[in-house]
Scaffold this active site. Structure first.
Site, PDB file in Angstrom:
ATOM      1  N   CYS A   1       0.980  -1.390  -0.385  1.00 55.35           N
ATOM      2  CA  CYS A   1      -0.295   0.699  -0.081  1.00 55.35           C
ATOM      3  C   CYS A   1       0.775   1.022   0.039  1.00 55.35           C
ATOM      4  O   CYS A   1       1.962   1.423  -0.828  1.00 55.35           O
ATOM      5  CB  CYS A   1      -1.397  -0.780   1.090  1.00 55.35           C
ATOM      6  SG  CYS A   1      -2.340   0.166   0.808  1.00 55.35           S
TER       7      CYS A   1
ATOM      8  N   ARG B   1     -12.580   6.190  -2.980  1.00 56.71           N
ATOM      9  CA  ARG B   1     -11.443   5.190  -2.834  1.00 56.71           C
ATOM     10  C   ARG B   1     -11.536   3.815  -2.865  1.00 56.71           C
ATOM     11  O   ARG B   1     -13.134   3.352  -2.717  1.00 56.71           O
ATOM     12  CB  ARG B   1     -11.565   5.248  -1.137  1.00 56.71           C
ATOM     13  CG  ARG B   1     -10.003   5.178  -0.406  1.00 56.71           C
ATOM     14  CD  ARG B   1     -10.737   5.658   1.567  1.00 56.71           C
ATOM     15  NE  ARG B   1      -8.933   5.570   2.155  1.00 56.71           N
ATOM     16  CZ  ARG B   1      -8.117   5.327   1.655  1.00 56.71           C
ATOM     17  NH1 ARG B   1      -8.037   6.358   1.448  1.00 56.71           N
ATOM     18  NH2 ARG B   1      -6.889   4.751   2.819  1.00 56.71           N
TER      19      ARG B   1
ATOM     20  N   HIS C   1      -3.751  -6.068   1.514  1.00 58.19           N
ATOM     21  CA  HIS C   1      -3.652  -6.297   3.148  1.00 58.19           C
ATOM     22  C   HIS C   1      -3.846  -8.581   3.578  1.00 58.19           C
ATOM     23  O   HIS C   1      -4.450  -8.277   2.428  1.00 58.19           O
ATOM     24  CB  HIS C   1      -3.615  -5.069   4.273  1.00 58.19           C
ATOM     25  CG  HIS C   1      -3.346  -3.880   4.033  1.00 58.19           C
ATOM     26  ND1 HIS C   1      -2.365  -3.225   4.186  1.00 58.19           N
ATOM     27  CD2 HIS C   1      -4.166  -2.684   3.570  1.00 58.19           C
ATOM     28  CE1 HIS C   1      -2.640  -1.933   3.583  1.00 58.19           C
ATOM     29  NE2 HIS C   1      -3.581  -1.739   3.530  1.00 58.19           N
TER      30      HIS C   1
END
Lengths: 242, 419
Positions: free
Chosen positions: A98, A132, A197
């Protein structure tokens, strides 16, 4: 220290978890160390916080996701020291998740709307995406990283464009990934970036072992952890892939 | 008639609108209760708000309001403040943790006679609540990572709270001096009372400064950042198991609630009610009466076994609860869901030091039991997994046990268990 730390122990650097530690990515380090221990291989985890020196002689460097402002501080620290770049050029394996991936690129646009220079270890640049990306992410990896699907959770606002020198980590089967051309992550030599993640290596044991094989130079013995299999099945199903 | 009221612009109409909206909201609450749909509070609040979007301001007017917000300890501290403030008069409060504006409306509707109101407020709704209720006191407990996929970055939350503080010049801000995020939020207040809450609250040892982004080492008591943000000198402080008041008196806390974090919550509650004239000697005995807060820390029977039910929703909360179960040494069950109210992402489980459970018998349950099981496996903790909590209880060794659950799992267990 873990297992039998000796001359052959794998040295794993956890890079700036105080700046790049917002999304549980330190778990990647715990997974690597434990998977080594279960095979009787020693490891040493070196945690480097802001203001501390990043050693140039570790075998593996792990970077995680972080908040926008902290990301700017992190890239400044790493550029000043230069040792992470030296280590990567020497052939150390780097996994950056990320915000970690974004700062290894050539440039990224920060929360201030300004383009900042990255460390240049990955030929990628990152710009804000309109909406997002938050949710389960499933990726079919490049065959160099095995045939097991990669599962994870993404939470980022960056669109990551690959340049000529980087290739994707894989193709997106569910979720957004880089947000360009249906691909996810970036690979350049032994430097790997991803938006996964979960943490990434907790959900993807074959990928974890692939990284360890890159470091040790040998394929590691198979390892069965039934809870990990259960988690993978459940998450892939939740993403609608299986 | 209703449409006419909502659109009404006549200056004397505000009070009538509040009254009408309140009346209809109460009707809806009654219907909901009668139909067996629930306790009726929220739906009543929602109906009243739909009819009059300023109903909260109308209901709050003429009352002295305390708003309580932060990541952890909101419900517990609200309960402490409510109990302590009842020394001064009747208090309306959203004691069940319904901490958004509809819950606030419902709480005020239920107690029209109460001179005081103590409202727990979701961090992202403090702006609306403060604008409408014009609080006398704003209590800022702590800020840490929570549901990052829903709430966003903690820095963003801190900046929003800071703006509320700026926009509420009438309020005394009572704030945790040990938490850099809270200090950043409370700093611009016209009047601020700093409270040092002592240890027990997890911060991850270091944090990125909310002002400039650089690293702050908060493991030292007098933390300071190069940019100038530093720990303010507290007027109140927790030391060991006592609180030192703003006049220097030292009082033994002797709480019924377990855990070191509740010393800090108690000190913050005492400092808040002191602003409204309730002296510490009057507040503390009432705060001590709090022994269970909306089921938290309470005993339940699940699967024929007596369990102590603990709530943990984020890394800081889990850290606190792990300390409690570690100290009790009982078998442990961990129950984890990841619905919208919990946050869909559980990656943060890897920032919680579950390694400290090594040596205890641990079972995991809940819709996301597998995530927790993998976390514990890699922490070298012996773990058994069964998604059904009632079945999972049966897999634990005999005797009473401690159960830690996240938000929706906790609510589910309260329904399944018997008090």
């Amino acid at each position: 220290m873990n297992g039998n730390p000796g001359p052959s122990a794998v040295r794993i650097a956890l890079v700036l978890p105080d700046m790049l530690g917002t999304y549980g990515d330190r778990g990647n380090v715990a997974v690597l160390a434990e998977r080594l221990r279960l095979r009787g291989i020693g490891s040493e985890v070196v945690e480097i916080n802001a203001g501390e020196f990043v050693p140039a002689d570790c075998d593996l460097y792990m970077l995680g996701g972080g908040e926008d402002v902290a990301q700017l501080v992190a890239v400044r620290h790493l550029r000043q020291q230069g040792t992470l770049v030296q280590a990567a050029r020497r052939g150390a394996v780097v996994l950056a998740v990320c915000a970690g991936m974004q700062i290894l690129g050539t440039s990224f646009v920060g929360s201030d709307g300004v383009a900042h220079g990255g460390l240049g270890l990955l030929d990628v640049n990152t710009r804000p995406m309109p909406k997002r990306a938050i949710g389960e992410l499933v990726v079919r990896p490049d065959p160099a990283f095995g045939d097991e699907l990669l599962t994870g959770f993404e939470n980022h606002g960056g669109c990551t464009y690959l340049g000529q020198d980087a290739r994707p980590l894989g193709a997106v089967l569910a979720g957004v990934g880089n947000g360009v051309n249906g691909v996810e992550g970036a690979v350049q030599g032994r430097v790997i970036g991803t938006y996964l993640h979960g943490p990434c290596l907790a959900r993807n044991p074959a990928f974890a072992d692939r990284l360890l094989a890159m470091v040790t130079g040998t394929e590691l013995a198979p390892l069965s952890i039934p809870e990990v299999d259960a988690l993978r099945t459940e998450r892939l199903r939740a993403a609608g892939v299986r | 008639m209703v449409v006419g009221l909502v659109g009404s612009r006549d200056p004397g109409g505000k009070r009538r609108r509040t009254l009408a909206a309140t009346k209809l909201g109460k009707g809806a609450a009654w219907l909901s209760r009668t139909a067996g749909l629930g306790e009726g509070g929220i739906i009543g609040g929602r109906v009243a708000m739909a009819l009059d979007r300023d109903v909260l301001s109308g209901l709050a007017s003429g009352r002295t309001v305390v708003l309580v917000t932060g990541t952890n300890g909101k419900t517990t501290t609200t309960s402490m403040v409510t109990r302590a403030l009842s020394a001064a008069g009747p208090v309306a409060s959203n004691s069940t943790g319904a901490n958004m504006p509809d819950g606030h409306v419902a709480a005020l509707m239920a107690r029209p006679e109460a001179r005081y109101a103590v409202l727990e407020v979701d961090e992202m709704h403090l702006d609306i609540a403060a604008e409408q209720t014009k609080p006398a006191v704003i209590l800022l407990l702590n800020l840490s990572r929570d549901q990052i996929d829903r709430v966003g970055e903690v820095r963003t939350v801190a900046a929003r709270l800071r703006q509320v503080v700026v926009d509420s010049p009438q309020a005394v801000v009572v704030a945790n001096a040990d938490d850099p995020m809270v200090v950043f939020a409370a700093e611009p207040a016209q009047r601020v009372v700093w409270v040092s809450v002592g240890g027990g609250r997890w911060t991850g040892d270091a944090t990125s400064c909310p002002k400039c982004g650089e690293r702050i080492d908060v493991s030292v008591e007098r933390w300071a950042c190069a940019c100038g943000l530093r720990r303010p000198e507290p007027a109140w402080a927790v030391r060991d198991q006592t609180v030192i008041t703003d006049s220097g008196r030292e009082l033994a806390l002797q709480l019924n609630l377990p855990g070191q974090v509740n010393y800090g919550n108690a000190a913050l509650a005492m400092a808040a009610v002191a602003q409204l004239g309730v002296v510490p000697e009057a507040a503390l005995p009432r705060i001590r009466e709090v022994s269970e807060v909306a089921g938290r820390y309470g005993d339940l029977v699940i699967g024929g076994r007596k369990v102590r039910l603990l709530l943990a929703k984020n890394p800081a909360g889990w850290h606190e609860m792990l300390q409690l179960v570690r100290a009790s040494g009982r078998p442990v069950m961990l129950v984890v869901n990841a619905r919208e109210a919990d946050g869909f992402d559980l990656s943060w489980l890897w920032d919680v030091p579950f390694e400290q459970l090594a040596g205890l018998q641990v079972v995991v349950a809940g819709e996301r039991a597998a995530d927790m099981a993998v976390r514990l496996r890699y922490a070298r903790v012996d773990v058994t997994m069964n998604p059904d909590p009632v079945e999972a209880v049966r897999m634990t060794p005999p005797g009473d046990l401690d159960v830690i659950a996240n938000y929706t799992a906790f609510r589910m267990l309260r329904v399944k268990g018997e008090a």
